[in-house]
Write a protein that holds these residues in place. Structure first.
Motif, PDB file in Angstrom:
ATOM      1  N   TRP A 167       0.827  -1.216   0.000  1.00  0.00           N
ATOM      2  CA  TRP A 167       0.000   0.000   0.000  1.00  0.00           C
ATOM      3  C   TRP A 167       0.859   1.263   0.000  1.00  0.00           C
ATOM      4  CZ3 TRP A 167      -1.289  -4.140   3.338  1.00  0.00           C
ATOM      5  CH2 TRP A 167      -2.437  -4.838   2.974  1.00  0.00           C
ATOM      6  N   GLY A 168       2.012   1.191  -0.675  1.00  0.00           N
ATOM      7  CA  GLY A 168       2.942   2.317  -0.688  1.00  0.00           C
ATOM      8  C   GLY A 168       2.389   3.569  -1.339  1.00  0.00           C
ATOM      9  N   SER A 169       1.409   3.436  -2.209  1.00  0.00           N
ATOM     10  CA  SER A 169       0.817   4.602  -2.871  1.00  0.00           C
ATOM     11  C   SER A 169      -0.120   5.367  -1.939  1.00  0.00           C
ATOM     12  CB  SER A 169       0.054   4.177  -4.121  1.00  0.00           C
ATOM     13  OG  SER A 169      -0.961   3.236  -3.796  1.00  0.00           O
ATOM     14  N   TRP A 170      -0.497   4.738  -0.817  1.00  0.00           N
ATOM     15  CA  TRP A 170      -1.372   5.385   0.172  1.00  0.00           C
ATOM     16  C   TRP A 170      -0.484   5.978   1.256  1.00  0.00           C
ATOM     17  CZ3 TRP A 170      -3.656   3.299   5.082  1.00  0.00           C
ATOM     18  CH2 TRP A 170      -4.663   4.142   5.591  1.00  0.00           C
ATOM     19  N   SER A 171      -0.295   7.278   1.240  1.00  0.00           N
ATOM     20  CA  SER A 171       0.658   7.935   2.140  1.00  0.00           C
ATOM     21  C   SER A 171       0.411   7.678   3.623  1.00  0.00           C
ATOM     22  CB  SER A 171       0.673   9.442   1.869  1.00  0.00           C
ATOM     23  OG  SER A 171       1.143   9.711   0.566  1.00  0.00           O
ATOM     24  N   PRO A 172      -0.847   7.648   4.103  1.00  0.00           N
ATOM     25  CA  PRO A 172      -1.069   7.417   5.541  1.00  0.00           C
ATOM     26  C   PRO A 172      -0.740   6.002   6.012  1.00  0.00           C
ATOM     27  CG  PRO A 172      -2.968   8.524   4.542  1.00  0.00           C
ATOM     28  CD  PRO A 172      -2.103   8.053   3.426  1.00  0.00           C
ATOM     29  N   ILE A 173      -0.155   5.157   5.148  1.00  0.00           N
ATOM     30  CA  ILE A 173       0.171   3.789   5.563  1.00  0.00           C
ATOM     31  C   ILE A 173       1.109   3.782   6.757  1.00  0.00           C
ATOM     32  CG2 ILE A 173       2.160   3.566   4.017  1.00  0.00           C
ATOM     33  CD1 ILE A 173      -0.401   0.829   4.954  1.00  0.00           C
ATOM     34  N   TRP A 174       1.850   4.896   6.972  1.00  0.00           N
ATOM     35  CA  TRP A 174       2.758   4.958   8.122  1.00  0.00           C
ATOM     36  C   TRP A 174       1.997   4.841   9.440  1.00  0.00           C
ATOM     37  CZ3 TRP A 174       2.221   8.741  11.809  1.00  0.00           C
ATOM     38  CH2 TRP A 174       1.501   9.892  11.464  1.00  0.00           C
ATOM     39  N   ARG A 175       0.748   5.266   9.450  1.00  0.00           N
ATOM     40  CA  ARG A 175      -0.049   5.168  10.684  1.00  0.00           C
ATOM     41  C   ARG A 175      -0.319   3.704  11.050  1.00  0.00           C
ATOM     42  NH1 ARG A 175      -1.848  10.253  12.008  1.00  0.00           N
ATOM     43  NH2 ARG A 175      -1.889  11.775  10.306  1.00  0.00           N
ATOM     44  N   VAL A 176      -0.529   2.883  10.046  1.00  0.00           N
ATOM     45  CA  VAL A 176      -0.733   1.447  10.283  1.00  0.00           C
ATOM     46  C   VAL A 176       0.574   0.828  10.774  1.00  0.00           C
ATOM     47  CG1 VAL A 176      -1.497  -0.726   9.276  1.00  0.00           C
ATOM     48  CG2 VAL A 176      -2.474   1.430   8.456  1.00  0.00           C
ATOM     49  N   MET A 177       1.700   1.237  10.163  1.00  0.00           N
ATOM     50  CA  MET A 177       3.008   0.744  10.609  1.00  0.00           C
ATOM     51  C   MET A 177       3.212   1.039  12.086  1.00  0.00           C
ATOM     52  SD  MET A 177       5.460   2.003   7.468  1.00  0.00           S
ATOM     53  CE  MET A 177       5.292   1.392   5.793  1.00  0.00           C
ATOM     54  N   VAL A 178       2.932   2.275  12.478  1.00  0.00           N
ATOM     55  CA  VAL A 178       3.173   2.704  13.858  1.00  0.00           C
ATOM     56  C   VAL A 178       2.248   1.988  14.840  1.00  0.00           C
ATOM     57  CG1 VAL A 178       3.036   4.674  15.440  1.00  0.00           C
ATOM     58  CG2 VAL A 178       4.125   4.953  13.210  1.00  0.00           C
ATOM     59  N   VAL A 179       0.957   1.906  14.525  1.00  0.00           N
ATOM     60  CA  VAL A 179      -0.006   1.330  15.474  1.00  0.00           C
ATOM     61  C   VAL A 179       0.196  -0.176  15.641  1.00  0.00           C
ATOM     62  CG1 VAL A 179      -1.941   0.682  13.947  1.00  0.00           C
ATOM     63  CG2 VAL A 179      -2.397   1.615  16.230  1.00  0.00           C
ATOM     64  N   SER A 180       0.863  -0.829  14.677  1.00  0.00           N
ATOM     65  CA  SER A 180       1.107  -2.270  14.797  1.00  0.00           C
ATOM     66  C   SER A 180       1.928  -2.610  16.043  1.00  0.00           C
ATOM     67  CB  SER A 180       1.825  -2.795  13.546  1.00  0.00           C
ATOM     68  OG  SER A 180       3.120  -2.231  13.423  1.00  0.00           O
TER      69      SER A 180
END
Length: 453
Positions: A167-180
């Protein structure tokens, strides 16, 4: 008798793995920023410049200094088990807040709070493991924490790579990375209710019957348990009344404190955490794409885990001081090769990428497999019970303060001097560590000072 021993061993193993989750979270939360930082820095997200990237990364480390310093006093007052449970709760809450951050200031503030949990865990876990472990398995159990740190980093790198490429094209993916990172934190919190406390802390609190039962349940020999009743009164009185003024007046205690601070300093001035925090950005600068950099981090993390497993086995068999010197010399050698490759333009881009990955992986194998577990092991065992929690907190805070300084200035150094010069500088700091290890950290003096107290 065999059945009872098996039950005791099972309880000890369960407690060991749960406590080591503190190390896993330490690794996960310091490693997850590696992949998330590139996404959160985008203009449509938090729009972070190189300087702001340094602040976001280092804010966690600054909080870790505070967490490490305060953890010892809290653990002495309320106990190791309660403190670990509170740390798990703080991990969970602060991780969720980081994932919800809407601007740079919120992210920096929430990562500072998360850092308090990271620093507290980094101080408490190895000390806690040392205190619950019988002598034959103490080194192995403390080393599990070091393995779990790099395992946490590898897990974070793997999650980042999967999410970033899918999902690299979806910029907010970092939020999912962090909350994991909240998932292992919740697991730690739930399991912290079922582990054993520290029997040595119970002795310090004069709860000798509870301590005796817990010693037995953890698999300590009868001779160790019976010796508690004989020595508890004198040792407890001396330990609870020991003030900082008395510490300063004691040359042996003062030497142990200084030695502990130097051991902590050695662990961080190697530059290892610049790779752990900025690896994706660093590899992108070398010429790898976003997806390739994320997967390259997984490879680096995997090498670190394998190296830590084999390295901790070597440490358990050979002299720790000698192993520390071997690890530091390995750091110097591989950093010089890395800087040399980055400085030359003799190679094709593909070959350069391969060589950079190879020497980065070998540097991390040397540090994560030898230097890091040796330093945590030395710090967990070098301080007497009277001052163990306080001295461990100071030594760990030194680790984080050094880490904070390096992680804050690293992006600026890269921009000013270039990657090859920076890694030459880190080869020099490792050489300084070798000199400290040879001329200041005298193994016989450390043992003698420990015995005196």
């Amino acid at each position: 008798m065999k059945k009872e021993s098996k039950i005791n061993n099972s309880f000890l193993k369960y407690s060991t793995y749960v406590i080591s989750l503190g190390g896993f979270l330490f690794g996960y939360d310091t490693g997850v920023i590696n992949g998330a930082l590139a996404f959160m820095s985008k203009p449509d997200q938090l729009d972070l410049s190189a300087g702001l990237q340094g602040v976001v990364s280092s804010s966690l480390v600054l909080g870790a200094c505070l967490g490490a310093l305060g953890c010892g006093r809290i653990a002495d007052k309320f106990g190791r088990k309660k403190t670990l449970r509170w740390i798990a709760a703080l991990f969970t809450i602060s991780t969720i807040l980081c994932a919800l951050a809407m601007n740079f200031l919120c992210m920096a503030a929430f990562r500072f709070v998360l850092g308090i949990a990271v620093g507290a865990a980094s101080s408490l876990s190895p000390m806690y493991l040392s205190e619950i472990s019988p002598a034959p398995v103490r080194t192995d159990n403390v080393n599990k924490n070091a393995i779990f740190i790099v395992l946490g980093q590898l897990t974070a790198f793997s999650v980042n790579a999967i999410l970033g490429n899918a999902w690299g094209s979806w910029s907010p993916i970092w939020r999912v990375m962090v909350v994991s990172a909240s998932i292992p934190a919740i697991i730690l919190w739930i399991n912290s209710f079922h582990i054993g406390g520290s029997p040595r802390w119970l002795v310090l609190k004069k709860q000798f019957k509870k301590a005796g039962k817990l010693f037995a349940r953890l698999g300590f020999k009868n001779s160790s348990i019976s010796s508690i009743d004989k020595d508890s009164a004198n040792s407890t009185n001396s330990e609870t009344s020991l003030s900082w003024r008395e510490v300063v007046k004691s040359p042996s205690l003062l030497y142990l404190l200084i030695a502990g601070v130097l051991v902590a300093l050695i662990q961080q001035i190697s530059g290892v955490n610049t790779v752990m925090y900025y690896g994706t950005i660093l590899l992108e600068k070398v010429g790898m794409g976003q997806g390739g950099s994320l997967y390259a981090n997984v490879l680096i993390g995997l090498v670190s885990v394998i190296a830590s497993i084999f390295g901790t086995r070597l440490i358990a068999r050979y002299n720790t001081h000698r192993m520390l010197l071997i690890g530091l010399l390995g750091n110097i050698f591989f950093l010089i090769l890395l800087a040399w490759v980055l400085n030359l333009s003799l190679f094709s881009q593909l070959l350069k990428n391969i060589l950079v990955l190879l020497f980065l992986a070998l540097f991390l194998a040397s540090h994560q497999g030898i230097v890091s577990p040796v330093t945590w092991l030395i710090m967990s065992e070098m301080f007497p019970g009277a001052v163990k929690a306080r001295f461990m907190s100071i030594a760990t805070a030194t680790t984080w303060l050094t880490n904070f300084t390096i992680s804050l200035i690293f992006p600026i150094m890269i921009a000013a001097f270039g990657t090859s010069v920076v890694f030459f500088i880190f080869a020099g700091t490792n050489a300084i560590s070798v000199l400290i290890s040879v001329f200041v950290l005298n193994e016989k003096e450390i043992k003698s000072a420990y015995v005196k107290n």
